[in-house]
Enzyme design. Structure first.
Site, PDB file in Angstrom:
ATOM      1  N   ASP A 149    -132.994 -31.869   8.501  1.00  0.00           N
ATOM      2  CA  ASP A 149    -133.918 -31.870   9.633  1.00  0.00           C
ATOM      3  C   ASP A 149    -133.294 -32.568  10.847  1.00  0.00           C
ATOM      4  O   ASP A 149    -132.648 -33.613  10.697  1.00  0.00           O
ATOM      5  CB  ASP A 149    -135.187 -32.635   9.211  1.00  0.00           C
ATOM      6  CG  ASP A 149    -136.310 -32.519  10.226  1.00  0.00           C
ATOM      7  OD1 ASP A 149    -136.823 -31.415  10.405  1.00  0.00           O
ATOM      8  OD2 ASP A 149    -136.664 -33.552  10.829  1.00  0.00           O
TER       9      ASP A 149
ATOM     10  N   GLU B 151    -118.997 -33.812  -5.160  1.00  0.00           N
ATOM     11  CA  GLU B 151    -118.948 -34.443  -6.489  1.00  0.00           C
ATOM     12  C   GLU B 151    -119.585 -33.532  -7.534  1.00  0.00           C
ATOM     13  O   GLU B 151    -119.464 -33.760  -8.725  1.00  0.00           O
ATOM     14  CB  GLU B 151    -119.738 -35.772  -6.478  1.00  0.00           C
ATOM     15  CG  GLU B 151    -119.087 -36.878  -5.678  1.00  0.00           C
ATOM     16  CD  GLU B 151    -120.051 -38.054  -5.466  1.00  0.00           C
ATOM     17  OE1 GLU B 151    -121.164 -38.052  -6.033  1.00  0.00           O
ATOM     18  OE2 GLU B 151    -119.674 -38.962  -4.714  1.00  0.00           O
TER      19      GLU B 151
HETATM   20  C1  NOJ Z   1    -137.975 -30.219  12.778  1.00  0.00           C
HETATM   21  C2  NOJ Z   1    -138.991 -29.722  11.809  1.00  0.00           C
HETATM   22  O1  NOJ Z   1    -138.723 -28.393  11.489  1.00  0.00           O
HETATM   23  C3  NOJ Z   1    -140.329 -29.924  12.465  1.00  0.00           C
HETATM   24  O2  NOJ Z   1    -141.361 -29.323  11.736  1.00  0.00           O
HETATM   25  C4  NOJ Z   1    -140.577 -31.396  12.627  1.00  0.00           C
HETATM   26  O3  NOJ Z   1    -141.752 -31.593  13.361  1.00  0.00           O
HETATM   27  C5  NOJ Z   1    -139.423 -32.072  13.371  1.00  0.00           C
HETATM   28  N1  NOJ Z   1    -138.138 -31.625  12.937  1.00  0.00           N
HETATM   29  C6  NOJ Z   1    -139.481 -33.570  13.176  1.00  0.00           C
HETATM   30  O4  NOJ Z   1    -139.135 -33.897  11.860  1.00  0.00           O
END
Ligand code: NOJ
Length: 571
Positions: free
Chosen positions: A223, A276
């Site tokens: 993310d 790993e």
């Molecule tokens: C990207 C994620 O896909 C989204 O849903 C989220 O709100 C933001 N990152 C923050 O984590």
């Protein structure tokens, strides 16, 4: 390999040890709280997913990517994580997770989980410790705390905005009750950013990667992979300072918090951990960066693959698709990764709806939460009557079939195989969950419309989502889009996806593609090494198809010709 890895890999055996399984995989994204609810609490859960493994297998995908299922107060749909090494009790237990992983693996499907390293939730143990500890303490230093500006520290350390609107800083109350420092949050205030300069933070995430790898997880979706490292010197630049540097700043690797060059040191370390394992664990970066900087994330010495959101942001337009495909395939080749393709996910207006909106101006690119047309639709409050749903679906089917013919990984979002439309302002304000709605109230309606629980049946409690209702309201028209309504219907979107995904597996012998001359600017055609061609008519005039056997088409041919807004595969 750590000892525990051997044990857990035995309990959740991956079906094959092919280290390249990800290169041309079809990956299905599950937003767990909205997929299937096994216990009737209105929230999708892990056992619900396990029960649907036969459906997933039958769909013809190679892997499942789970959006966060960790304990969370849901300030941001689970992207506010309380504990990275556990399952939200509302969704199940670690044992349920193991059972799901085993069921997926037994069906020959891989499992990818979401890792959210930029920020935790404000309920995470480490953040609670930071709040309870004094200024300058080791516990504070795991997050980004600063004294405020102004005489009493009453002003935030900078005027930066958070992605969800409002300031990127929140003031705390010190343990002695006095007004205190400020912490940085690029997203919601319940999502404090970690300090990635701190080796303890780095170590903790290595532990998390090993924890899930040891449980047999095959890969990770990272993310906001481009936000982790920051340069927060004594004097922070203002928004105006940053804006004055224009777009060029994003190409320097020196923006104070987006896409900084040194973030790749972190991923090089992660790669050593992934390697790993046998086969090495995979990773795909969610990095909304300038196209020219994407390859760094996709490097084999780094995460290995990165999302390409260019097609998602393009209009339904042959020239834009052609340009995007050529550029991304060339980039993937240069970086050693394979390309990725995606039209829908949990952050954007579903593509069956986007393509049914009035045409947008030429895309400015870079919008983080929706394609340009979809963004405008959200701004307008998302009225269903603005959408030409029939045209949108027709184009979405054509675009998806084109994507399935491309080399590289295709990422699908739950419900697109049903041709689901976005749910617009049929969700009452009182039922909305997305922080983007609350922080931007009156401006954007947010992302709840693509997160409404799936319709499995045409009638019954929450259209078969579960026996106890649905955490977001489902509109009546879901009945006609349900899995049940589409089963056995040869012309349904579900049947199209099944047929196309089954055929796709025969295309993936090499990653080559040859563009073909069609004599028309609005028709895009290419051939794959096995001799199959994919032809998409982006226009309205029917296109005379070359000789060949029709394998599949997104809409019926008309007198042997390919109608507008349609794709056909020929052999
Ligand atoms: C990207 C994620 O896909 C989204 O849903 C989220 O709100 C933001 N990152 C923050 O984590």
């Amino acid at each position: 390999m750590p000892t525990t890895a051997t044990q857990a890999t035995q309990s959740n055996p991956a079906p094959t040890a092919d280290p390249n399984w990800w290169r041309q995989a079809s990956v299905y994204q599950i937003y767990p709280r909205s997929f299937a609810d096994s216990n009737g609490d209105g929230i999708g859960d892990i056992n619900g997913i396990t029960a649907k493994v036969p459906y997933l297998k039958n769909l013809g995908i190679d892997a499942v990517w789970l959006s966060p299922f960790y304990p969370s107060a849901l300030a941001d749909g689970g992207y506010d994580v309380d504990d990275y090494r556990n399952v939200d009790p509302l969704l199940g237990t670690l044992e349920d997770f193991d059972a799901m992983a085993n069921a997926l693996h037994a069906a020959g499907l891989k499992l990818i989980v979401d890792i959210v390293p930029n920020h935790s939730s404000d309920r995470h143990q480490l953040f609670r410790e930071a709040l309870a500890s004094p200024r300058g303490s080791a516990a504070r230093n795991r997050y980004i705390f600063r004294d405020g500006l102004g005489e009493e520290g009453e002003l935030p350390p900078s005027d930066w905005d958070s992605v969800f609107g409002g300031p990127a800083w929140e003031r705390i109350t010190e343990p002695d009750g006095s007004p205190g420092q400020w912490y940085m949050h690029i997203f919601a205030k319940e999502q404090p950013d970690f300090n990635w300069d701190n080796p303890e933070v780095r170590e903790d995430f290595l532990k998390t990667l090993r924890f899930w790898s040891d449980r047999g997880v095959d890969g990770f979706r990272i993310d906001v992979a481009h936000a982790l490292t920051k340069n927060l010197e004594e004097t922070l630049p203002t928004k105006a300072d940053l804006e004055a540097q224009g777009e060029a700043l994003y190409l320097t690797g020196q923006h104070p918090y987006w896409d900084r060059d040194e973030v790749h040191e972190i991923y090089a370390e992660w790669r050593r951990v992934f390697n790993e394992y046998n086969p090495p664990r995979t990773a795909v970066a969610e990095a909304w960066v300038h196209t020219d900087r994407r390859a760094r994330y996709a490097s084999p010495e780094g995460l290995g693959q990165a999302f390409n959101f260019d097609l998602l942001q393009a209009d339904f337009d042959a020239a834009q698709f052609r340009k995007t495909i050529i550029k991304n395939l060339a980039e993937a080749k240069a970086s050693g990764a394979s390309s990725t393709w995606v039209f829908s996910n949990h952050d954007v207006v579903r593509h069956a709806t986007r393509y049914g909106l009035p045409a947008s101006e030429p895309s400015a690119g870079g919008d983080i939460m929706a394609g340009q047309a979809g963004k405008r639709w959200l701004l307008a409050g998302g009225r269903q009557e603005d959408v030409d749903a029939e045209l949108g679906l027709r184009r979405a089917r054509a675009a998806s079939l084109l994507m399935f013919a491309l080399p590289g990984s295709a990422y699908l979002y739950q419900g697109e195989e049903l041709g689901l439309q976005e749910v617009g302002n049929e969700i009452p304000d009182s039922a909305r969950q997305d922080p983007a709605f609350f922080r931007n109230k009156g401006v954007e309606i947010g992302r709840d419309g693509c997160r409404v629980p799936l319709p499995w049946t045409s009638a019954g409690s929450s259209f078969g989502f579960g026996p106890g209702g649905s955490h977001l309201p489902q509109p009546e028209w879901f009945a006609g889009s349900s899995v049940e309504a589409q089963e056995g219907q040869g012309d349904s979107t579900l049947s199209l996806y099944r047929r196309a995904l089954a055929l796709r597996s025969q295309l993936q012998t090499t990653e080559a593609l040859e563009l073909l001359e069609t004599g028309r600017d609005d028709v895009l055609a290419f051939r794959r090494p096995n001799g199959w061609t994919s032809i998409t008519n982006f226009g309205t005039e029917p296109f005379e198809l070359p000789a060949g056997q029709l394998l599949v088409s997104s809409s019926p041919l008309e007198a042997g010709r390919l109608p507008g807004a349609a794709t056909a595969w020929l052999r």
